[in-house]
Design an enzyme around this catalytic site. Sequence first.
Site, PDB file in Angstrom:
ATOM      1  N   SER A 136       0.838  -1.195   0.000  1.00 61.61           N
ATOM      2  CA  SER A 136       0.000   0.000   0.000  1.00 61.61           C
ATOM      3  C   SER A 136       0.871   1.242   0.000  1.00 61.61           C
ATOM      4  O   SER A 136       1.982   1.237   0.562  1.00 61.61           O
ATOM      5  CB  SER A 136      -0.906   0.019   1.238  1.00 61.61           C
ATOM      6  N   TYR A 149      -2.508  -1.125  10.350  1.00 57.60           N
ATOM      7  CA  TYR A 149      -2.564  -1.532   8.942  1.00 57.60           C
ATOM      8  C   TYR A 149      -1.308  -1.083   8.206  1.00 57.60           C
ATOM      9  O   TYR A 149      -0.688  -1.868   7.473  1.00 57.60           O
ATOM     10  CB  TYR A 149      -3.808  -0.928   8.287  1.00 57.60           C
TER      11      TYR A 149
END
Length: 244
Positions: A136, A149
């Site tokens: 990400s 995360y």
Amino acid sequence: MKTALVTGAGRGIGRAAALKLGADGFRVAVNYARDAESAKQVVRTIEEGGGQAFAVQAELGAEGAVESLATQLEQQVDRLDVLVNNAGVAAQRRLEDETAEGFDRVFAVNVRDLFFLTQRLLPLIPDGGRIVNVTSGVARIAYPEGIAYAMTKGAVQTFTLALAKQLGPRGITVNNVAPGIIDTPMNAGWLRDNPEAEAYAASLHALNRIGDPDEIADVIAFAAGDASRFITGTTIDATGGGNL
């Protein structure tokens, strides 16, 4: 025919990647957690296009999932040319809001089972194979809104570096593909039908729009293909210029 496994391939980026690899001539193992019908639709779409595919159920993060997935795969194939570690869960919580249960869950799916699935399947990957980890863009910015995360994606990028070094002599490349904000079911809860949220998300990208799963699938397919044979241990930024 070369074989590719895409984890979390029933929807979103995983679905798009499975369809793209199927169109590119791979026999695709379509992993899914719970939605068997969605996985069957992916398989049907690949087959209708003249390709080959099969579904493999395993909910990564759950007890025994890695061994179950690997065993099912070995019943279908004797080699794995491309492993796309795409399955993941989000955790949009700040430090003060995170819980031990939530932290363990996001690390179990995004890091632990990615690590051990790769370990378990490595004997099936031939020299010249490909490993693609979907990370990400938040791994390169400060992201307190989803700190656990972001930590998982940073951990995977470190894993990629080490594995690329280890497997380089075998011609196996290991790379990350880092998406920005993409129109996927994972983001649907806060993004869709919310013009203000969509406009804000778009503004975070230099291209001033949200990404499409097919655009990430194209990058994954590049990393999985022969054209990327001299690229390893790196992150391919597919954020549309996110947070520049």
